[in-house]
Write an enzyme that holds these catalytic residues in place. Structure first.
Site, PDB file in Angstrom:
ATOM      1  N   PHE A 182       0.874  -1.155   0.000  1.00 34.23           N
ATOM      2  CA  PHE A 182       0.000   0.000   0.000  1.00 34.23           C
ATOM      3  C   PHE A 182       0.922   1.219   0.000  1.00 34.23           C
ATOM      4  O   PHE A 182       2.048   1.148   0.500  1.00 34.23           O
ATOM      5  CB  PHE A 182      -0.937  -0.011   1.226  1.00 34.23           C
ATOM      6  CG  PHE A 182      -1.909   1.127   1.191  1.00 34.23           C
ATOM      7  CD1 PHE A 182      -2.946   1.138   0.278  1.00 34.23           C
ATOM      8  CD2 PHE A 182      -1.777   2.214   2.044  1.00 34.23           C
ATOM      9  CE1 PHE A 182      -3.823   2.206   0.201  1.00 34.23           C
ATOM     10  CE2 PHE A 182      -2.649   3.282   1.984  1.00 34.23           C
ATOM     11  CZ  PHE A 182      -3.681   3.285   1.060  1.00 34.23           C
ATOM     12  N   THR A 183       0.447   2.333  -0.558  1.00 32.76           N
ATOM     13  CA  THR A 183       1.326   3.504  -0.746  1.00 32.76           C
ATOM     14  C   THR A 183       2.063   3.926   0.539  1.00 32.76           C
ATOM     15  O   THR A 183       3.298   4.011   0.551  1.00 32.76           O
ATOM     16  CB  THR A 183       0.514   4.711  -1.252  1.00 32.76           C
ATOM     17  OG1 THR A 183      -0.651   4.850  -0.430  1.00 32.76           O
ATOM     18  CG2 THR A 183       0.083   4.517  -2.693  1.00 32.76           C
ATOM     19  N   ASP A 229      -2.016  -6.307   7.878  1.00 36.48           N
ATOM     20  CA  ASP A 229      -2.659  -5.000   7.716  1.00 36.48           C
ATOM     21  C   ASP A 229      -4.158  -5.273   7.596  1.00 36.48           C
ATOM     22  O   ASP A 229      -4.635  -5.775   6.580  1.00 36.48           O
ATOM     23  CB  ASP A 229      -2.130  -4.300   6.453  1.00 36.48           C
ATOM     24  CG  ASP A 229      -2.768  -2.931   6.215  1.00 36.48           C
ATOM     25  OD1 ASP A 229      -3.868  -2.688   6.744  1.00 36.48           O
ATOM     26  OD2 ASP A 229      -2.172  -2.111   5.505  1.00 36.48           O
ATOM     27  N   LYS A 279     -11.017   3.033   7.902  1.00 31.34           N
ATOM     28  CA  LYS A 279     -11.686   2.042   7.076  1.00 31.34           C
ATOM     29  C   LYS A 279     -12.457   1.061   7.952  1.00 31.34           C
ATOM     30  O   LYS A 279     -13.661   0.996   7.900  1.00 31.34           O
ATOM     31  CB  LYS A 279     -10.679   1.230   6.250  1.00 31.34           C
ATOM     32  CG  LYS A 279      -9.419   1.951   5.835  1.00 31.34           C
ATOM     33  CD  LYS A 279      -9.594   2.793   4.596  1.00 31.34           C
ATOM     34  CE  LYS A 279      -8.399   3.674   4.300  1.00 31.34           C
ATOM     35  NZ  LYS A 279      -7.185   2.971   3.946  1.00 31.34           N
ATOM     36  N   ARG A 310      -5.064   5.092  -9.357  1.00 39.48           N
ATOM     37  CA  ARG A 310      -4.185   4.116  -8.715  1.00 39.48           C
ATOM     38  C   ARG A 310      -3.350   3.506  -9.836  1.00 39.48           C
ATOM     39  O   ARG A 310      -3.677   2.481 -10.401  1.00 39.48           O
ATOM     40  CB  ARG A 310      -4.986   3.040  -7.975  1.00 39.48           C
ATOM     41  CG  ARG A 310      -5.796   3.544  -6.795  1.00 39.48           C
ATOM     42  CD  ARG A 310      -5.053   3.691  -5.474  1.00 39.48           C
ATOM     43  NE  ARG A 310      -4.168   4.823  -5.334  1.00 39.48           N
ATOM     44  CZ  ARG A 310      -3.782   5.329  -4.163  1.00 39.48           C
ATOM     45  NH1 ARG A 310      -4.232   4.824  -3.029  1.00 39.48           N
ATOM     46  NH2 ARG A 310      -2.950   6.327  -4.086  1.00 39.48           N
TER      47      ARG A 310
HETATM   48  C1  LIG Z   1      -5.775   3.331   4.211  1.00 41.46           C
HETATM   49  C2  LIG Z   1      -4.841   2.246   4.374  1.00 41.46           C
HETATM   50  C3  LIG Z   1      -3.673   2.429   5.128  1.00 41.46           C
HETATM   51  C4  LIG Z   1      -3.299   3.757   5.749  1.00 41.46           C
HETATM   52  O1  LIG Z   1      -4.255   4.160   6.672  1.00 41.46           O
HETATM   53  P1  LIG Z   1      -4.524   5.724   6.993  1.00 41.46           P
HETATM   54  O2  LIG Z   1      -5.507   5.698   8.121  1.00 41.46           O
HETATM   55  O3  LIG Z   1      -5.084   6.343   5.756  1.00 41.46           O
HETATM   56  O4  LIG Z   1      -3.235   6.329   7.396  1.00 41.46           O
HETATM   57  C5  LIG Z   1      -2.832   1.335   5.254  1.00 41.46           C
HETATM   58  N1  LIG Z   1      -3.113   0.156   4.673  1.00 41.46           N
HETATM   59  C6  LIG Z   1      -4.223  -0.043   3.934  1.00 41.46           C
HETATM   60  C7  LIG Z   1      -4.479  -1.369   3.317  1.00 41.46           C
HETATM   61  C8  LIG Z   1      -5.131   0.981   3.759  1.00 41.46           C
HETATM   62  O5  LIG Z   1      -6.222   0.772   3.019  1.00 41.46           O
END
Ligand SMILES: *Cc1c(COP(=O)(O)O)cnc(C)c1O
Length: 487
Positions: free
Chosen positions: A137-138, A228, A271, A394
């Site tokens: 992820f970025t 994650d 999320k 993306r």
């Molecule tokens: C959004 C996201 C992050 C980073 O979370 P933030 O709350 O935006 O800092 C890390 N991993 C995944 C898979 C995400 O979707």
């Protein structure tokens, strides 16, 4: 709870549409502006949808991050928040939720997902390390590289196929994992990272079977697993839907089993629990201790971690709600509807439908736009112009440049149209599909983009671009001709 165990609402007439399993009690006015105003807005925003203002946006499908709808129970829980710098009851309620839903003993609160990535990367990664994972992820990759680590993606051959019916495109290729351990040695691997519902390759889940195989390999080499869990609810939902052995399991049991195989679980609450904030959890006291002292340094004291206690209360409720199928199935049901409809209309989209959003394949959509001219970014700008719907690029813009200053062309060029949980209705979804189809039929009018201002790190957030020709105006003219002044 009888409603737990729901598969899908069926219609007598045979219609196949998703049904909202909630009612709307607070509303927010949206702005559907004329195409001329949208043209001005995207120009002002440097053709980067991150730089648009929501007053110019109709359907904001940029992300599900911090934009999911909260439930009545979440909102009311905020009233009982216990304001305290240290020892807040709100934190202990959140900790109890994590213990029950994730089965993890200790919780370190952080202000959002990337803050968890910062702490984990600082503590466990040293220069020269490699971190194998299903997909990056970025923000994850940025933090790992900042600490001298190198990300190695070991996805299966299915992962990057646009059209597929593989149920688990987020799996790790175990052969590649074995090869990698043999090549680098376990000492250079601080951990293996699993990302639930792989964000950047179409919200695609991994299977429990795959995680078990990886866990067995990791155990035999004494390698830690980090999960994650930002999109774990949906991944658990797909395991239940698509993995035979889990058809009868509860979402809670699936979540517990997934988390049990990971030594450390971290998440973005923006999320997973439809709030703000984030956290790191583990049942291993040594690992907990290694990370603990960085929390007060970067985030805040251990019982608030940079979050408001109101948010923490809502997070706790959000975690319990993640185990409710009538809630967790909603976003996937709308994503599935949108993906299947677009697919039927011939628009290139990633299949099978995954979590979080509908992913349009920009290289298939705009084959005449070279990857160096950022087809996914161009498509995001074009869709905004013709619909007021804001999606997210993306692709290569979300990537970076190599040491010689050349673009690293992304594996996939995607326009992600996110479905924040329980936010959009079916008619809004149909509007978006309609405009994507119009754009597809007029795709020849869309041209490429080039950078005007380019930040060196995470350039997709603040970078400004410009069209390589006057295609945006031509697109708007055609739109007006076809829609006759309608919005
Ligand atoms: C959004 C996201 C992050 C980073 O979370 P933030 O709350 O935006 O800092 C890390 N991993 C995944 C898979 C995400 O979707």
């Amino acid at each position: 709870m009888k409603e737990n165990g729901l598969q899908k609402v069926k219609f007598y007439s045979g219609t196949d549409i998703p049904v909202e399993l909630h009612k709307v009690r607070i509303v927010q006015k949206l702005h559907l502006k004329p195409v001329e105003e949208r043209l001005v807005a995207i120009e002002k925003g440097g053709y980067n949808t991150f730089l648009l203002n929501t007053k110019d946006i109709f359907l904001d499908m940029l992300t599900d991050s911090g934009t999911n709808a909260m439930s009545d129970n979440q909102l009311s829980s905020m009233m009982q928040a216990d304001d305290a710098y240290a020892g807040s009851q709100s934190f202990y309620r959140m900790e109890a939720a994590i213990q029950e839903v994730f089965g993890k003993q200790y919780l370190l609160p952080v202000h959002q997902g990337r803050a968890a990535e910062n702490i984990i990367s600082q503590v466990f990664i040293k220069k020269g390390d490699i971190i194998p994972m299903n997909y990056h992820f970025t923000t994850t990759k940025a933090h790992m590289e900042l600490n001298g680590g190198k990300v190695l993606e070991i996805f299966t051959d299915e992962a990057l196929k646009i059209k597929s019916n593989h149920p688990f495109k987020g799996n790790i290729d175990v052969n590649k994992l074995n090869d990698l351990i043999a090549e680098y040695g376990a000492d250079r691997i601080p951990f293996i990272r699993f990302e639930a519902s792989t964000n950047l390759i179409g919200g695609q889940p991994y299977s429990m079977e795959n995680m078990k195989e990886v866990k067995a390999i990791a155990d035999s080499h004494g390698i830690t697993i980090v999960l994650d869990a930002s999109l774990i609810g949906e991944n658990a939902w797909f395991i239940k839907q698509r993995e035979e052995a889990y058809k009868q399991s509860s979402i809670k049991d699936i979540l517990n089993e997934m988390c049990d195989m990971a030594d450390i679980v971290y998440f973005s609450s923006r999320k997973v629990s439809s709030t703000r904030g984030g956290g790191i959890c583990t049942s291993n006291y040594d690992l907990f201790l290694k990370m603990r002292d960085l929390v007060p340094l970067f985030e805040g004291f251990l019982t608030y971690g940079g979050m408001s206690v109101r948010e923490i209360e809502a997070m706790a409720v959000g975690f319990y709600e993640t185990t409710d199928e009538t809630i967790i199935s909603q976003s996937p049901a709308f994503v599935e509807y949108a993906v299947n409809e677009l697919d039927k209309l011939g628009v290139p989209v990633i299949t099978p439908a995954g979590a979080l959003g509908c992913h349009v394949d920009a290289m298939g959509f705009l084959p005449h736009v070279p990857q160096e001219e950022y087809p996914a970014g161009a498509l995001a700008a074009a869709l905004y112009i013709v619909s007021g719907c804001r999606g997210m690029e993306r692709g290569t813009i979300s990537s970076e440049r190599d040491e010689d200053g050349n673009d690293i062309l992304a594996d996939m060029e995607l326009l992600r149209l996110a479905f924040p949980r329980r936010v959009f209705t079916l008619s809004q979804t149909m509007f978006m599909i309609d405009r994507v189809k119009w754009l597809y039929d007029n795709r020849d009018l869309v041209g490429g983009l080039r950078f005007k201002e380019e930040p060196p790190v995470l350039r997709f957030f603040m970078g400004r671009l410009e069209p390589v020709s006057d295609w945006p105006q031509k697109l708007a003219d055609k739109f007006n001709a076809d829609f006759g002044g309608s919005l």
